[in-house]
Write a protein that holds these residues in place. Structure first.
Motif, PDB file in Angstrom:
ATOM      1  N   UNK A 205     -10.814  73.269  39.147  1.00  0.00           N
ATOM      2  CA  UNK A 205      -9.737  72.438  38.782  1.00  0.00           C
ATOM      3  C   UNK A 205      -9.991  70.938  38.537  1.00  0.00           C
ATOM      4  N   UNK A 206     -11.165  70.558  39.426  1.00  0.00           N
ATOM      5  CA  UNK A 206     -11.707  69.257  39.459  1.00  0.00           C
ATOM      6  C   UNK A 206     -12.750  68.945  38.360  1.00  0.00           C
ATOM      7  N   UNK A 207     -12.122  68.348  37.195  1.00  0.00           N
ATOM      8  CA  UNK A 207     -12.920  68.063  35.962  1.00  0.00           C
ATOM      9  C   UNK A 207     -14.211  67.061  36.180  1.00  0.00           C
ATOM     10  N   UNK A 208     -13.975  66.187  37.148  1.00  0.00           N
ATOM     11  CA  UNK A 208     -14.952  65.297  37.324  1.00  0.00           C
ATOM     12  C   UNK A 208     -16.162  66.106  37.988  1.00  0.00           C
ATOM     13  N   UNK A 209     -16.034  66.915  39.192  1.00  0.00           N
ATOM     14  CA  UNK A 209     -17.185  67.401  39.532  1.00  0.00           C
ATOM     15  C   UNK A 209     -17.606  68.368  38.476  1.00  0.00           C
ATOM     16  N   UNK A 210     -16.894  68.938  37.529  1.00  0.00           N
ATOM     17  CA  UNK A 210     -17.620  69.796  36.801  1.00  0.00           C
ATOM     18  C   UNK A 210     -18.528  69.179  35.682  1.00  0.00           C
ATOM     19  N   UNK A 213     -21.720  67.956  37.659  1.00  0.00           N
ATOM     20  CA  UNK A 213     -22.563  69.017  37.847  1.00  0.00           C
ATOM     21  C   UNK A 213     -23.513  69.311  36.559  1.00  0.00           C
ATOM     22  N   UNK A 214     -22.631  69.448  35.381  1.00  0.00           N
ATOM     23  CA  UNK A 214     -23.281  69.630  34.114  1.00  0.00           C
ATOM     24  C   UNK A 214     -24.303  68.496  33.844  1.00  0.00           C
ATOM     25  N   UNK A 215     -24.021  67.312  34.006  1.00  0.00           N
ATOM     26  CA  UNK A 215     -25.153  66.355  33.870  1.00  0.00           C
ATOM     27  C   UNK A 215     -26.170  66.453  34.696  1.00  0.00           C
ATOM     28  N   UNK A 216     -26.101  66.915  35.880  1.00  0.00           N
ATOM     29  CA  UNK A 216     -27.437  66.803  36.791  1.00  0.00           C
ATOM     30  C   UNK A 216     -27.995  68.025  36.478  1.00  0.00           C
ATOM     31  N   UNK A 217     -27.160  69.097  35.843  1.00  0.00           N
ATOM     32  CA  UNK A 217     -27.979  70.596  35.526  1.00  0.00           C
ATOM     33  C   UNK A 217     -28.959  70.204  34.278  1.00  0.00           C
ATOM     34  N   UNK A 218     -28.379  69.530  33.359  1.00  0.00           N
ATOM     35  CA  UNK A 218     -29.236  69.067  32.164  1.00  0.00           C
ATOM     36  C   UNK A 218     -30.425  68.336  32.507  1.00  0.00           C
ATOM     37  N   UNK A 270     -20.552  71.907  44.169  1.00  0.00           N
ATOM     38  CA  UNK A 270     -21.078  71.710  43.097  1.00  0.00           C
ATOM     39  C   UNK A 270     -22.635  71.930  42.727  1.00  0.00           C
ATOM     40  N   UNK A 271     -23.394  72.039  44.022  1.00  0.00           N
ATOM     41  CA  UNK A 271     -24.745  72.621  43.757  1.00  0.00           C
ATOM     42  C   UNK A 271     -24.708  73.867  43.241  1.00  0.00           C
ATOM     43  N   UNK A 272     -23.862  74.806  43.696  1.00  0.00           N
ATOM     44  CA  UNK A 272     -23.698  76.307  43.338  1.00  0.00           C
ATOM     45  C   UNK A 272     -23.440  76.008  41.511  1.00  0.00           C
ATOM     46  N   UNK A 273     -22.563  75.285  41.294  1.00  0.00           N
ATOM     47  CA  UNK A 273     -22.403  75.239  39.955  1.00  0.00           C
ATOM     48  C   UNK A 273     -23.726  74.522  39.128  1.00  0.00           C
ATOM     49  N   UNK A 274     -24.265  73.752  39.765  1.00  0.00           N
ATOM     50  CA  UNK A 274     -25.403  73.328  39.128  1.00  0.00           C
ATOM     51  C   UNK A 274     -26.539  74.320  38.937  1.00  0.00           C
ATOM     52  N   UNK A 275     -26.582  75.351  39.691  1.00  0.00           N
ATOM     53  CA  UNK A 275     -27.304  76.276  39.878  1.00  0.00           C
ATOM     54  C   UNK A 275     -27.069  77.184  38.547  1.00  0.00           C
ATOM     55  N   UNK A 276     -25.682  77.495  38.350  1.00  0.00           N
ATOM     56  CA  UNK A 276     -25.440  78.341  37.305  1.00  0.00           C
ATOM     57  C   UNK A 276     -25.567  77.813  35.809  1.00  0.00           C
TER      58      UNK A 276
END
Length: 295
Positions: A205-210, A213-218, A270-276
């Motif tokens: 639900x927190x779009x900012x975190x998503x 996390x996406x930017x750091x994942x890239x 956030x870190x779990x989402x970064x992994x994914x």
């Protein structure tokens, strides 16, 4: 190519899915002792068994170790500047960007793409990264660091013991090696199921975190690959060693980063989402390097 990648990736994804299911439906993975079991027993056993099992000259091992350390240092400097430019705290975000998943994903990928020789190189690289997890990772996320803590660190002790055994051409008796092998087998399933449990608790639900996390994942495979390419341009590595180093440097955010964030009360979701998110990006990057290596 696709079958090799699928063969390595499918068990990992299935274990993550199992952890996701257990996290939703049961309390089997709630005990904090599971993470401690992996960190204090499973990882050292896996590390020592891998080092003692590989056939490699000490000089070659030291050369790969030096190159890996250089990649981590360069990636650390670039990541530190990147996080500061985004005004993000380095305490919890720097270790996941610097330390890739060279263990439970990198080693199988290296074996699938480069064979037994590639896997032996990957074990050395992964050993260095494991130490970085428990020095850089623990130091940043805990907010404190001491040499005494390093000397008590299981993976560090395991790598030193393994290097000494290789230097003097020693080996453990078969029963002890079999024991280490059995202990090491508990590590990957528990780590991946704990990751799945974390994903089951994610709030989208927190779009900012998503977006963050996406930017750091890239950025993770980008900074790792760029650092490795710069290092192999100056280090006297063989073509195979260089290729394995680049592939492993582009691996996704490591599960251990999630475990440390959990221990030190960091942004685990956030870190779990970064992994994914970083997982498919890293696999595509690895496939590109493999294609270049064979062409």
């Amino acid at each position: 190519m696709l079958s090799a990648l699928a063969s390595s990736l499918t068990p990992i994804l299935l274990l993550i899915c199992l952890g996701f299911f257990l996290g939703k439906k049961t309390n089997y993975l709630e005990s904090p002792s599971l993470g401690a079991l992996v960190s204090n027993l499973g990882l050292p056993a896996l590390l020592l068994y891998s080092v003692l099992s590989m056939q490699m000259q000490v000089f070659s091992m030291l050369k790969i170790i030096s190159a890996t350390v250089s990649v981590l240092v360069l990636a650390g400097v670039v990541s530190f500047i990147f996080l500061k430019s985004l005004k993000l705290p380095t305490q919890f975000y720097l270790p996941p960007l610097v330390n890739p998943n060279t263990g439970n994903l990198g080693i199988p990928i290296a074996y699938a793409l480069f064979g037994n020789e590639g896997m032996a190189i990957a074990v050395v690289i992964s050993s260095v990264v494991q130490i970085s997890h428990f020095t850089l990772g623990v130091g940043f996320m805990s907010g404190s660091y001491s040499v005494k803590q390093l000397l008590k660190n299981g993976p560090v002790i395991a790598l030193v013991v393994g290097a000494l055994f290789l230097s003097f051409n020693l080996s453990l008796p078969a029963p002890l090696m079999n024991t280490l092998n059995m202990l090491s087998h508990i590590t990957l399933p528990i780590m991946l199921m704990l990751l799945g449990k974390s994903l089951s608790n994610l709030s989208i639900q927190d779009g900012k975190k998503i977006y963050r996390a996406a930017a750091l994942s890239f950025f993770r495979p980008f900074v790792g690959g760029l650092s490795a390419i710069l290092v192999i341009s100056v280090f006297p590595l063989t073509h195979l060693e260089s290729s394995v180093l680049v592939v492993l440097s582009m691996m996704p955010v490591a599960v251990i980063s999630y475990m440390l964030a959990t221990k030190f009360k960091g942004p685990t979701d956030e870190i779990a989402l970064m992994i994914l998110i970083s997982l498919p990006l890293s696999l595509c990057s690895a496939a590109a390097v493999w294609w270049f290596y064979l062409s």
